[in-house]
Design an enzyme around this catalytic site. Structure first.
Site, PDB file in Angstrom:
ATOM      1  N   TYR A  12      31.084  35.280  74.812  1.00 51.80           N
ATOM      2  CA  TYR A  12      32.341  35.622  74.145  1.00 51.80           C
ATOM      3  C   TYR A  12      32.237  36.751  73.128  1.00 51.80           C
ATOM      4  CZ  TYR A  12      33.674  31.292  76.327  1.00 51.80           C
ATOM      5  OH  TYR A  12      33.912  30.320  77.253  1.00 51.80           O
ATOM      6  N   PRO A  62      42.562  32.270  78.665  1.00 50.31           N
ATOM      7  CA  PRO A  62      43.389  31.611  79.674  1.00 50.31           C
ATOM      8  C   PRO A  62      44.823  31.380  79.170  1.00 50.31           C
ATOM      9  CG  PRO A  62      41.398  30.351  79.163  1.00 50.31           C
ATOM     10  CD  PRO A  62      41.598  31.346  78.074  1.00 50.31           C
ATOM     11  N   HIS A 111      39.403  32.101  73.999  1.00 48.51           N
ATOM     12  CA  HIS A 111      38.486  31.166  74.632  1.00 48.51           C
ATOM     13  C   HIS A 111      37.223  30.819  73.839  1.00 48.51           C
ATOM     14  CE1 HIS A 111      36.844  28.845  77.759  1.00 48.51           C
ATOM     15  NE2 HIS A 111      37.272  29.523  78.794  1.00 48.51           N
ATOM     16  N   LYS A 131      45.608  14.427  94.881  1.00 46.34           N
ATOM     17  CA  LYS A 131      44.276  13.793  94.894  1.00 46.34           C
ATOM     18  C   LYS A 131      44.298  12.464  95.652  1.00 46.34           C
ATOM     19  CE  LYS A 131      44.947  12.358  90.086  1.00 46.34           C
ATOM     20  NZ  LYS A 131      44.527  12.557  88.708  1.00 46.34           N
ATOM     21  N   LYS A 135      37.674   8.366 100.393  1.00 43.09           N
ATOM     22  CA  LYS A 135      36.426   8.216  99.623  1.00 43.09           C
ATOM     23  C   LYS A 135      35.697   9.566  99.413  1.00 43.09           C
ATOM     24  CE  LYS A 135      35.828   3.305 100.189  1.00 43.09           C
ATOM     25  NZ  LYS A 135      37.247   3.149 100.406  1.00 43.09           N
ATOM     26  N   PRO A 195      38.211  14.397  94.847  1.00 40.09           N
ATOM     27  CA  PRO A 195      39.235  15.452  94.951  1.00 40.09           C
ATOM     28  C   PRO A 195      38.724  16.837  94.544  1.00 40.09           C
ATOM     29  CG  PRO A 195      40.148  13.506  93.906  1.00 40.09           C
ATOM     30  CD  PRO A 195      38.674  13.262  94.045  1.00 40.09           C
ATOM     31  N   ASP A 196      37.957  16.912  93.451  1.00 40.68           N
ATOM     32  CA  ASP A 196      37.472  18.222  93.005  1.00 40.68           C
ATOM     33  C   ASP A 196      36.556  18.854  94.058  1.00 40.68           C
ATOM     34  OD1 ASP A 196      37.072  20.328  90.963  1.00 40.68           O
ATOM     35  OD2 ASP A 196      35.006  19.644  91.089  1.00 40.68           O
ATOM     36  N   SER A 202      33.175  25.623  86.355  1.00 39.16           N
ATOM     37  CA  SER A 202      32.560  25.185  85.111  1.00 39.16           C
ATOM     38  C   SER A 202      32.472  23.666  85.037  1.00 39.16           C
ATOM     39  CB  SER A 202      33.293  25.754  83.908  1.00 39.16           C
ATOM     40  OG  SER A 202      34.647  25.601  84.065  1.00 39.16           O
ATOM     41  N   SER A 246      31.453  20.425  82.362  1.00 42.56           N
ATOM     42  CA  SER A 246      31.377  20.105  80.945  1.00 42.56           C
ATOM     43  C   SER A 246      29.993  19.604  80.546  1.00 42.56           C
ATOM     44  CB  SER A 246      32.406  19.023  80.623  1.00 42.56           C
ATOM     45  OG  SER A 246      32.222  18.587  79.296  1.00 42.56           O
ATOM     46  N   SER A 269      37.995  26.747  88.199  1.00 41.74           N
ATOM     47  CA  SER A 269      37.957  25.628  87.276  1.00 41.74           C
ATOM     48  C   SER A 269      39.019  24.603  87.595  1.00 41.74           C
ATOM     49  CB  SER A 269      38.183  26.146  85.861  1.00 41.74           C
ATOM     50  OG  SER A 269      38.077  25.076  84.963  1.00 41.74           O
ATOM     51  N   GLN A 270      38.608  23.348  87.508  1.00 42.21           N
ATOM     52  CA  GLN A 270      39.593  22.266  87.558  1.00 42.21           C
ATOM     53  C   GLN A 270      39.950  21.922  86.113  1.00 42.21           C
ATOM     54  OE1 GLN A 270      39.765  18.131  89.752  1.00 42.21           O
ATOM     55  NE2 GLN A 270      38.268  17.987  88.135  1.00 42.21           N
TER      56      GLN A 270
END
Length: 625
Positions: A106, A119, A342, A418, A425, A428-429, A453, A455, A553-554
């Site tokens: 950054y 963003p 950001h 989702k 099974k 979703p991501d 990304s 976490s 990114s989700q």
């Protein structure tokens, strides 16, 4: 390069209205101290995974050349020496990565924050269409943010969990009363939330004019919605003229140019005081003019562009101070959202705040307050010298080029949400990421380095690491999917393996065992030690691995919104998504200056990939899976 926005599979905390009298001093610190430190992964492990990550990306002979460099790095003692230094750094600091990351991703990044780093979030359209409605909604929104701030101040904000483990809550303490400050080689951040007398005002911008609005009474209680509404009316009424110099546009320029202009601007005492007021304010509210009318199909994409850059110097781009961490945007025609700087935080804390505020705005007003006359909000004055005017003109030109270059498409994928992958099974991501791989492969006949990304908030002061979505398994699936000689059974099997590989990489990343930040740490350690940069980082393969044509990114939210951001390379895409129960909100961005990329085309291929993957699964008998 630039960080990409929290895949964060964190479960959003359920944020309820706090009992404002409840205070839990010391709770935050006690929580933080209980969090583990970010580990330094084993060197051998990272190097093996690095070679594996390169497999789908680089030609065979290039890969063999790189594996020789990796072997030299491993056996020559160079890697071991840097690893030991990194482990020593980890023992001496709260988090061996966080400060390095803040600086390199950054504060030392010199491209404008607009489009390239900050963003935006597109909120559902509000049903007002006039000034009264705009100001009433803005007042409610302001009160909602102050309500959330009370939870931060009182340390009653619910701790978030990921996979049953508590997460670092530090980012919540960085997003209010903070601001970025430009510098000639690197920027800095100021945060006034922890000072002895924290700020009690917000900044309101209307028609390019800035105001300081006090939002607390002398006894420390926040103003009511009615009081805030009245103050906003006063601001609106005293800033009707639109011929003012758009001073805020300076903040959209290249960081080095803005740093020069900034030092020039604050030579003047009045200007310096006005800038200080903006930097100290809790957050900013931008009261925008209406956005140009477009068809319903293009409406959300137009709003996304408004959130990211303001639409250009003739529209609302001058109605911003892009260095401010949080800017809420409320337009006269009901479109609204925010843009955030950001450096202090990832998407999820911003979205948690947003979810709280959106819920808050839906509540009926509790009390009609007696109207005690309040002083006129203070207008922030700027003395525009010919030099400053010239800086503004240059910033306008550069911004307008950026505005014309950004190609953004926001769409709702409504065939399923989702609910479908979950019923099968499948995560979703991971399902969406594999669909992105299929879409890209169909468009370009090859795979590309993909950034999602993840976490690192399981660790104290954790930010993010990279989930590399382009894997050996995803490549096998996309090739298999396009192979008419393959049976559906086999294709489904490859799909499941690709999804599982993504899930495994995600788990590895959130547990601090991914490769990207470790490799960065080794490289930065070499730079800090003033030793020559190891060959492994000067290699073509490394450059290819770091050229993220897909930056993704989700960012899940309870609100039916979507986050959006620009690509991180000139020939790439920025893809962000919010998977809801029965639909998925997507934003896709690209640059018009690149002939090979097109946001609407990528959106089309992505929709097709998701539908084809669903059809494939549904057409294969369950019993044989």
């Amino acid at each position: 390069m630039d960080e990409r926005r929290q895949a964060d599979q964190a479960r959003p905390a359920r944020l309820v209205r706090p009992v404002s009298l409840v205070k839990l001093p010391g709770r935050y610190l006690a929580h933080q101290e209980g969090l583990p430190n970010l580990p330094v992964p084993q060197l051998q492990q990272t190097l093996d995974k690095y070679l594996l990550a390169l497999k789908p990306l680089v030609p065979e002979e290039e890969w063999h050349h790189t594996s020789q460099l990796v072997e030299d790095f491993r056996t020559s003692g160079v890697g071991e020496r840097l690893q030991k230094r990194l482990e020593r750094r980890a023992k001496k600091t709260e988090n061996w990565l966080s400060d390095w990351w803040l600086q390199t991703a950054y504060l030392e990044y010199r491209l404008p924050v607009v489009v390239h780093s900050s963003p935006g979030v597109v909120l559902p359209k509000q049903d007002f269409a006039d000034r009264q409605g705009q100001l009433r909604f803005a007042a409610k929104l302001i009160e909602g943010v102050l309500d959330f701030k009370a939870m931060i101040d009182n340390e009653t904000i619910p701790v978030e969990y990921l996979g049953g483990k508590p997460l670092c809550m530090n980012q919540y303490y960085q997003i209010l009363s903070s601001c970025r400050i430009p510098g000639p080689k690197r920027d800095s951040i100021v945060n006034y939330s922890q000072v002895k007398k924290p700020p009690t005002h917000i900044t309101v911008v209307h028609n390019f004019q800035f105001f300081e609005l006090d939002v607390y009474n002398s006894d420390g209680s926040p103003l009511t919605v009615d009081q805030i509404f009245n103050q906003l009316e006063k601001i609106w009424g005293t800033s009707l003229q639109t011929n003012k110099e758009p001073i805020g546009i300076l903040t959209s320029n290249h960081r080095n140019s803005w740093a020069k202009a900034y030092n020039n601007l604050i030579k003047d005492k009045t200007n310096k005081e006005s800038v200080r007021s903006i930097q100290k304010s809790i957050f900013t509210v931008c009261l925008d003019g209406p956005i140009p009318k477009v068809s319903d199909e293009h409406y959300k994409s137009r709003v996304a562009a408004q959130m990211l850059h303001g639409g250009g110097s003739r529209l609302n781009s001058g109605n911003r101070w892009f260095d401010k961490t949080l800017q809420f945007i409320v337009s006269e025609d009901g479109s609204c959202g925010l843009v955030y700087e950001h450096a202090p935080a990832e998407g999820p804390p911003i979205v948690a705040l947003l979810d709280h505020v959106v819920e808050y705005t839906k509540k009926p007003d509790l009390v009609r307050s007696p109207m005690i006359p309040l002083p006129m909000p203070k207008k922030l004055r700027f003395n525009i010298t010919p030099e400053v005017k010239n800086d503004i003109e240059k910033a306008k030109q550069n911004l307008n080029i950026m505005v014309h270059d950004l190609d953004v498409k926001v769409f709702v994928f409504d065939v399923f949400g989702k609910n479908f992958p979950k019923a099968e099974k499948l995560g979703p991501d991971a399902f969406i990421q594999v669909a992105l791989q299929l879409a890209y492969f169909r468009m370009y006949g090859q795979t590309c380095a993909t950034y999602e990304s993840a976490s690192l908030r399981m660790f104290r002061l954790g930010r993010t690491d990279t989930i590399r979505s382009a894997s050996v398994q995803s490549l096998e699936f996309v090739q298999g999917m396009e192979d008419s000689g393959k049976q559906n059974m086999e294709k489904v099997d490859l799909l499941r393996k690709a999804v599982q590989a993504h899930r495994a990489y995600t788990d590895m990343a959130i547990n601090g065992k991914a490769i990207d930040r470790h490799l960065l740490g080794l490289k930065l350690q070499a730079i800090e030690d003033l030793v020559s940069i190891p060959e492994i980082f000067m290699d073509t393969s490394y450059a290819m691995a770091m050229h993220f044509n897909l930056s993704t990114s989700q960012v899940p939210a309870k609100t039916d919104c979507v986050m959006c951001f620009g690509p991180v390379v000139p020939d790439g895409y920025g893809v962000c998504y919010n998977p809801m129960e029965d639909h998925i909100n997507f934003s896709v961005s690209a640059f018009n200056s690149c002939a090979e990329t097109n946001a609407a085309r990528m959106a089309h291929y992505l929709e097709r990939a998701l539908c084809d993957m669903q059809k494939l699964i549904q057409s294969t008998p369950k019993s044989k899976l």
